[in-house]
Scaffold this motif. Sequence first.
Motif, short mmCIF file in Angstrom:
data_model
loop_
_atom_site.label_atom_id
_atom_site.label_comp_id
_atom_site.label_asym_id
_atom_site.label_seq_id
_atom_site.Cartn_x
_atom_site.Cartn_y
_atom_site.Cartn_z
N THR A 125 1.09 -1.19 -0.06
CA THR A 125 -0.16 -0.53 0.00
C THR A 125 0.79 1.54 0.11
O THR A 125 0.32 2.13 -0.69
CB THR A 125 -0.91 -0.31 1.30
OG1 THR A 125 -1.34 -1.19 1.11
CG2 THR A 125 -2.01 0.90 0.88
N PHE A 143 0.86 3.79 -2.89
CA PHE A 143 0.86 5.53 -2.33
C PHE A 143 2.16 6.51 -2.96
O PHE A 143 1.99 8.09 -3.30
CB PHE A 143 0.27 5.41 -1.05
CG PHE A 143 -1.19 5.38 -0.95
CD1 PHE A 143 -1.38 4.22 -1.09
CD2 PHE A 143 -1.84 6.35 -0.32
CE1 PHE A 143 -3.30 4.06 -0.57
CE2 PHE A 143 -3.63 6.41 0.11
CZ PHE A 143 -3.61 5.52 -0.82
N LEU A 148 1.85 9.85 -5.25
CA LEU A 148 1.94 10.73 -4.51
C LEU A 148 3.58 11.51 -5.19
O LEU A 148 3.54 12.69 -5.55
CB LEU A 148 2.01 10.46 -2.97
CG LEU A 148 2.04 11.93 -2.31
CD1 LEU A 148 0.44 12.32 -2.63
CD2 LEU A 148 2.02 12.16 -1.08
N PHE A 184 -4.89 11.90 0.61
CA PHE A 184 -4.28 10.65 -0.02
C PHE A 184 -4.18 9.98 1.74
O PHE A 184 -4.08 8.91 2.45
CB PHE A 184 -2.90 11.12 0.12
CG PHE A 184 -2.56 10.40 -2.12
CD1 PHE A 184 -3.29 11.33 -3.21
CD2 PHE A 184 -1.35 8.91 -2.04
CE1 PHE A 184 -3.02 10.73 -3.92
CE2 PHE A 184 -1.87 8.90 -3.95
CZ PHE A 184 -2.35 10.12 -4.74
N PHE A 191 -7.39 8.14 2.34
CA PHE A 191 -7.41 6.87 1.04
C PHE A 191 -6.35 5.81 2.32
O PHE A 191 -6.51 4.86 2.93
CB PHE A 191 -7.25 6.59 0.00
CG PHE A 191 -8.28 7.49 -0.91
CD1 PHE A 191 -9.21 5.68 -1.01
CD2 PHE A 191 -8.50 8.07 -1.27
CE1 PHE A 191 -10.35 5.98 -1.50
CE2 PHE A 191 -9.36 8.09 -1.64
CZ PHE A 191 -10.70 7.45 -2.64
N PHE A 192 -5.44 6.30 2.75
CA PHE A 192 -4.33 5.49 3.09
C PHE A 192 -4.96 4.62 5.01
O PHE A 192 -4.39 3.78 5.21
CB PHE A 192 -3.23 6.67 3.48
CG PHE A 192 -1.91 5.47 4.16
CD1 PHE A 192 -1.08 4.38 2.94
CD2 PHE A 192 -1.46 5.59 5.13
CE1 PHE A 192 0.06 4.17 3.25
CE2 PHE A 192 0.04 5.15 5.34
CZ PHE A 192 0.04 3.90 5.17
N PHE A 202 -7.47 2.25 4.11
CA PHE A 202 -6.71 0.73 3.40
C PHE A 202 -5.71 0.03 4.40
O PHE A 202 -5.47 -1.23 5.07
CB PHE A 202 -5.82 1.05 2.30
CG PHE A 202 -6.62 1.51 1.10
CD1 PHE A 202 -7.74 1.08 0.67
CD2 PHE A 202 -6.26 2.13 0.08
CE1 PHE A 202 -8.12 1.52 -0.36
CE2 PHE A 202 -6.54 2.86 -1.19
CZ PHE A 202 -7.90 2.46 -1.23
#
Lengths: 592, 417
Positions: free
Chosen positions: A21, A25, A29, B327, B330-331, B334
């Motif tokens: 994950t 990301f 990003l 972000f 969402f992070f 998850f």
Amino acid sequence: MAQSHENTLTPVQYYILIGITIILFGILLYRIYDLQIRRYSDLSSEAVENMYRKYNIPAPRGIIYDRYNRPLVYNQSNYDLEVYPFEIKQSEHTWDVLSDILDIPAETLKKRMEKNMNGYYRPSKIASSLDFRTVSLIQEYQLELSGVILTSRPTRKYAPGIRAGHLLGYTAEIDKNSIELLRNQGYRPGDYVGVKGVEKSYEKELKGTNGTRYVRINAYGMDFGEDFSKSIPVVPGNDLYLTINKDLQSYVESLADTLPFSVTVLDYTNGEILAMTSQPGFDPAIFSGTVETEDWLALLNDPCKPLINRTVQGLYPPGSIFKLICAVAALEDRVISPSHQYYCSGSYRLGRRVYKCWKKAGHGTLDLYGAIENSCNVYFYNLIQDVGLERWHRYGSAFRIGTLTGIDIPEEKAGILPDRRYLDAKYERNGWTVGLLLNMVIGQGDVLVTPIDMARYTCLLATRGKIITPHVGRAIYDKKEETLRMLSFPEDSVQGIHPRVWDVIHEGMRRVVAGKNGTAKVVNIPHLDVYGKTGTAQNPHGDAHGWFIGFVKDKQFPYAIVVFVENGKSGSGSAAPMARKIFDYFWKVSTF
Amino acid sequence: MNYLQHLREKTSDLDYLTLAIVLALTIIGLFSIYSASSVGESSHWSLQFVVQLIALFLGLIFFVMMYVIPKQFLLNNAWFFYIAGVLLLLIPFFTSGTIAETNRWIDLKIVRIQPSEFMKFILILILARYFSTTKNSAEVFRYVFKPLFLTLLPFILVFIQPDLGTSIIYLAVFIGMLYASGYRVYYIFLLIAPMITIVAAFNLTAFTIWGIILGIIIFFNQANIFASVGIFIGNIATGLITPLIWNHLKPYQQTRILTMFNAKLDPLGAGYQVLQSQIAIGSGGLRGKGFMAGTQTHLRFLPEQHTDFIFSVIAEELGFFMVVILFILFFTLFTRWFRMAYQARDKFGAMLIVGGTMVLLIHFFINIGMTVGLLPVTGKPLPFLSYGGSFLVTCYGLVGMILNGNSEQIPRALTYR
């Protein structure tokens, strides 16, 4: 509780899933950081570019008028056809309609679009210089032709009857090399810039300011109207009013002569040029639009060199018209009186060399008036030795001989009025003799002048010492300020020459025209007070060049004329008769 | 079963943080849809905004359904759902009229159903059942055969619809759950290897490097020398054959395959959409151009702006700050869900969580990867934010299923083990 835990994930599995994950990301990003922070300025200017469709509107050049406000050069719209590739690609029908109108196969048009394309959202030219019928057809079918635009480009048109290429100049598209230099002066690729003539010298005035229309559009190319806050309006070029008389200009150009020649007619009181030509010349009209290669090669390869403006660029020995400088120097410095006599036997011996007069039999005994009237060389051979190089040069340079006149026609060349330093440099100290001086006093040898330099000289003689700047510009109509700006040119005068000296010179010049033996009797016109001097300049490369300078004492028409005929054999035989025609024309045409 | 008690337990279990974040994302999405869809229109409530609001309501209902439904029920009926799901996937092939049409939809006149959406749940369900109840050992290779078959059946049906994006999501779900079930990483590698081989086969350098990596990994992990050589040769052979097969395809067939990787082939020329999207995102900068002030958005330079490219709208109008906030949200979701899976009381629940999280994570990655120009345009929406009623409902259902997986109630099949 504890028993169930053996069925769920191990810590390693958990951390791997979290790790994946984080990696996913991180990739995204970093990419967004790259776009939004590092490439921010690039991409935001692209976003602005996106919003507008830019139309470059070339400023129409100023119109050039003659002395009586008759247009000499004006503009006419020339239509080009451009298409927006992203818009037109979606419609086969548009291509068919275009193909029918232009009578060119659609495939050819598509190829042209591909060839000229520099961006999907930028117009690409597919046809240029459309005729009127095509333009009106396209306007009629505009609704079916989305993505097709007509752009008009003003092109130069020239009044019929004159072919004054050297005087007016022409315009040409800026070449790729000069665009970088001119860009910060508001020029854009595809702009036209003045070449030669007043188109070049008054470029800044005539050019105007290009405009830009910013039209807001969306992605479909839909027009949301002009953004006036961003648009830059067009400022048409300023109009230029010349001192030229179109009829006279047309006439002097048509003075049929097989030999190359230069004519300048100007007002000696202020330097306003009424007509000036250098023939053979060229018609500026051949440069408007696309230049035909054959025309260009014909001009380049013509042995008579029509692209050289003889009037301001041609350097020639002035011949006998130059003798008057020596006469002024001698009289003013009291070297002789006008009645001083020398004897002409037809030749003059200096050391071992013999210098000839143009009349083999000789002129006999002459005073200064007679010497000017007969254009006797021997008289001046004698006189110059009493005057000397220093004094002769002092008067010559006071008359500005060999300096630029500052005429508002570009690429003027300066003549040469030799002094001691010049001769020392050329022939080495003591390497030259008085013989050189004998040649120079009669306008031969090392003396070189341009016809426009002689025009200023003629005006100086006519006005008894006034130094004018010959010019063709009279006024500028400023389109921004909406005012007429008169142009002024520097004037000066030669001080300290006694009026009696001028009287003598004028008397001599009058006798050239009206005297029994005058060399320019051909311009002796009843009831007209014409003064003149002829010159025949020996030319080592061929026949001698013919000169005539003259002026009319007339309150209403204070005009001076300079005629130069290349290889005309003699001034009285070639240049003076041509001047006569011009004098005749003066008094025939009512507009004077 | 006392339903009232059941509900009370469920309510006390509910993870409010998840719900809060999901609702926050949906609201951000609603505002962005409002901005993106009110282009050149004067009405204050755009149609899309209202539709999305209704979808949120339906989504919440579906969320509750998926949350309160007992895990036991899901476990018991997984096979039924699976067979029904596969049958539903087959229906469009018989009903849709023309060949050119894609076989994604079942038209019920009022609504159009996309069976592949249901299949996401069903696949998670059937895999979760298998991984949590199987007596097979995850230490042996053949452990994968049954779940692989269960995945490939819907995978192929969706792939030939054609809907590459969704079929990739099935695979991601399968692989994620397979890993979480305790299967050896090396075996998973062996499953993925042929796919990498096929892609690498088009470039000699890439293929060579891949061959070396493949060889090294097999050498260190495979005890049996014959199996090693067999796997290696099998892969290399696949790679060598691939370009031959490709070249044998007719141009239109090639185009068709390429189109699958770039579902919305640009009508205007190469990369137009992605380029415009990147311009939109980049021109947003740190602070953005302001809500409702995105020029790219409001002049419609952004394609599909309220659906697939909603992220570009947000990035353009609200800038990098908002991107970071998104972000983080969402992070948090998850990682929180993976933690739930880690700490889950039963393996079935853990599997449901991993499956659901994988679906949403892959959607997130594919969608944003597409808008920033890293991945091909496959047309997958962004969870919770993109406009699209049925997808929003799906997302809420998945969240419901994830939280259900996390709930205290342990299915009997597992407890008496």
